[in-house]
Design a protein around this motif. Structure first.
Motif, PDB file in Angstrom:
ATOM      1  N   TYR A 134       7.458   0.459   6.320  1.00  0.00           N
ATOM      2  CA  TYR A 134       7.199  -0.226   7.285  1.00  0.00           C
ATOM      3  C   TYR A 134       7.588  -1.795   7.720  1.00  0.00           C
ATOM      4  O   TYR A 134       7.668  -2.305   8.846  1.00  0.00           O
ATOM      5  CB  TYR A 134       5.571   0.021   7.893  1.00  0.00           C
ATOM      6  N   ASN A 164       0.987  -1.138  -0.168  1.00  0.00           N
ATOM      7  CA  ASN A 164      -0.102  -0.080   0.041  1.00  0.00           C
ATOM      8  C   ASN A 164       1.043   1.333   0.079  1.00  0.00           C
ATOM      9  O   ASN A 164       1.146   1.908   0.968  1.00  0.00           O
ATOM     10  CB  ASN A 164      -0.796  -0.105   1.327  1.00  0.00           C
ATOM     11  N   SER A 209       4.980   3.287   1.429  1.00  0.00           N
ATOM     12  CA  SER A 209       4.844   3.312   3.090  1.00  0.00           C
ATOM     13  C   SER A 209       4.881   1.990   3.301  1.00  0.00           C
ATOM     14  O   SER A 209       5.752   1.566   4.469  1.00  0.00           O
ATOM     15  CB  SER A 209       3.655   4.162   3.293  1.00  0.00           C
ATOM     16  N   GLU A 210       4.138   0.925   2.945  1.00  0.00           N
ATOM     17  CA  GLU A 210       3.730  -0.163   3.365  1.00  0.00           C
ATOM     18  C   GLU A 210       5.386  -1.153   3.209  1.00  0.00           C
ATOM     19  O   GLU A 210       5.499  -1.779   4.218  1.00  0.00           O
ATOM     20  CB  GLU A 210       2.748  -0.967   2.861  1.00  0.00           C
TER      21      GLU A 210
END
Lengths: 352, 352
Positions: free
Chosen positions: A89, A82, A85-86
């Motif tokens: 993370y 996603n 960003s995903e």
């Protein structure tokens, strides 16, 4: 009200309420998005709507194949998420155990490390925001993985990382290079994509967000030949995080060669134009850009004052960079937009 | 190839390759999705495409207001996510420190706890899959928060949790109730929504996925009056995880009263019809359903054999439930679909 903790650019909705400006009237220089948008997506949307009645493919096989064709990288070396960003993370969560960031840079690397309860090691770029190999070598024993944004947000600096990847060879360290802004560069000489196959400790992050002008669809991806690491990331990844619209739009835009060519030509002209005009302004220093945004340092007014004045007088929204670790309250960032918008920005800054 | 670790229903793409059946020909009873889909979404899609050139609102203010109107809950008590999944994972990450699950149930609660490195406490339902208060009381000192799916996946059982919420009062424990399947029930008597305001240790999870027939858009949400906990969740949440299409479709479908009414009527008829037919089959036990799927236990063939036979002979895909903790290899789950599909399932099972 409960809300997100980090300030980013681009929240034009909140700005419009705060300053009493119609949202549609705001000229948004705060987000680094291609103002062009691929065309002929409407029919594909209707197709994607039919598919919204099912889950997306949990393994995103076809989406990974589209990316594979676009970059000429094996699809088994790709993990999708996603937005970038995903992936940022997931890496913070999945990697052991001390993560370094090269400041000033995109704030989400540090936030991801904090959320994953990882130790954060801060390394700094030199005074021109180029990478200082000595600073990295000095800290090498303090971290296990390093995030580098190249070209870097918010400095628009571009580094040759070939020496760095050689230096990392044989060391038990992971190098994460976020190349989200690489497609805006005039040539692709600096990408580390050709090193993916031979360097298992390299991970490249990219996104559809910026170059394809579609931050709203939320598709990003990571590339690595380290299958063990990719397996680890898939094993901790939340399921179905790219929705059917992201999945399908992405497949289509990656094949849009006309859009890609047109955007490259557009940026070749506008980056130089805007930079050359901004550097003529006596009260600012404009840092030489390598991608679709320009870092500015004000000599008199603070960035927060410039932001307020530009909004109130010209409906122009810039990105105050004072909350970047390694910058102070005189720095701000502007995106390169269409010619008529760039002209308004130049005029607005000149009138301050 | 690197891939997701958990088996879910609904991966018709892989099934179509494995069994050599055209994907469009598969009658998918393995995913519990409303086969109806809200209408007139096309125009909204074109609007959403225009918005795809910006980021979604990082705080999802308007989306939370739509949910607030739909449920009559304060919008500050709502957090949105990429499907119910993101809320499940955020809670596992954000809550301290021992999480319990009530088996057999949806596998993502346990996976979320594992990914977040939290201790997993397993509690079991009784032989009819109802909640056994004594089992929970016995384990109360072993966990800090408890996930309950109500109605429960895959058993389709529905429990009255009012005694449980009273029992939790004053104890330093969090009760998470996943009501994703509540809208399929004939009445809303069993929802704990009216308790949100007065019970700060209650969190309800819901999704657009199932009832609105749109798993592809990836929108779910959590509801709680515990602002401290919501702040914690926002502070560790990845940014922009619901994309512009999810954001905009969701706002529209929640107002679609015609669709909601039609779906309720549809299920009132079809759940009873399918259950009454399935319970006549001598070689199976059909558990009484409370929502849009039915748990079955086979008396002779294993679920894996039934799955294979139904696929090869009738293109029918069921959900083999042998990998649910608390069930064995004779259990399977079927969704309630449209009448003509339900008839095919009954015929297929009868012919086995």
């Amino acid at each position: 009200m409960a809300k997100q903790q980090i300030k980013h650019g681009a929240n034009t909705k909140e700005i419009s309420i705060e300053y009493g400006i119609k949202e549609a009237d705001i000229i948004d220089f705060s987000s680094n998005i291609n103002p062009n948008i691929p065309s002929n997506l409407e029919n594909m949307l209707i197709e994607a709507l039919k598919k919204a009645n099912s889950y997306p493919d949990i393994n995103y096989k076809e989406l990974r194949e589209s990316i594979s064709n676009y970059l000429d990288v094996d699809s088994s070396n790709i993990i999708v998420g996603n937005g970038a960003s995903e992936i940022i993370y997931l890496l913070a969560k999945g990697l052991e155990k001390r993560g370094a960031v090269l400041n000033p840079t995109f704030s989400e690397y540090k936030r991801a490390l904090n959320v994953a309860n990882k130790e954060v090691i801060s390394i700094y770029r030199d005074k021109d925001f180029k990478i200082d190999m000595e600073n990295i070598k000095q800290k090498i024993d303090e971290f296990d993985f390093l995030y580098i944004c190249n070209p870097n947000n918010p400095t628009s600096s571009l580094d040759d990382l070939k020496d760095l990847i050689k230096y990392f060879m044989g060391k038990d360290k992971i190098l994460i290079v976020d190349e989200t802004f690489m497609e805006f560069c005039q040539d692709n000489e600096k990408t580390l994509l050709p090193f993916v196959k031979t360097h298992k400790n390299l991970i490249i992050i990219k996104a559809i967000t910026k170059f394809f002008g579609l931050p709203g669809i939320r598709v990003g991806y990571g590339i690595s030949s380290n299958i063990e690491l990719l397996n680890k990331l898939w094993s901790i990844k939340e399921p179905w995080s790219v929705n059917t619209f992201g999945e399908n739009i992405c497949k289509q835009v990656l094949m849009d060669k006309t859009y890609i060519k047109k955007s490259k030509e557009f940026y070749a002209g506008q980056i130089n134009y805007l930079y050359n005009e901004l550097r003529k302004l006596p009260n600012f220093k404009a840092y030489e850009p390598n991608t679709n945004f320009i870092l500015m340092k004000s000599k008199i007014l603070k960035a927060s004052e410039i932001k307020e004045k530009l909004l109130l007088k010209h409906n122009i929204l810039i990105r105050d960079c004072s909350n970047f670790d390694g910058l102070d309250e005189y720095y701000f960032r502007v995106a390169v937009k269409k010619k008529q918008d760039n002209e308004k920005l130049i005029k607005g800054l000149r009138n301050l």
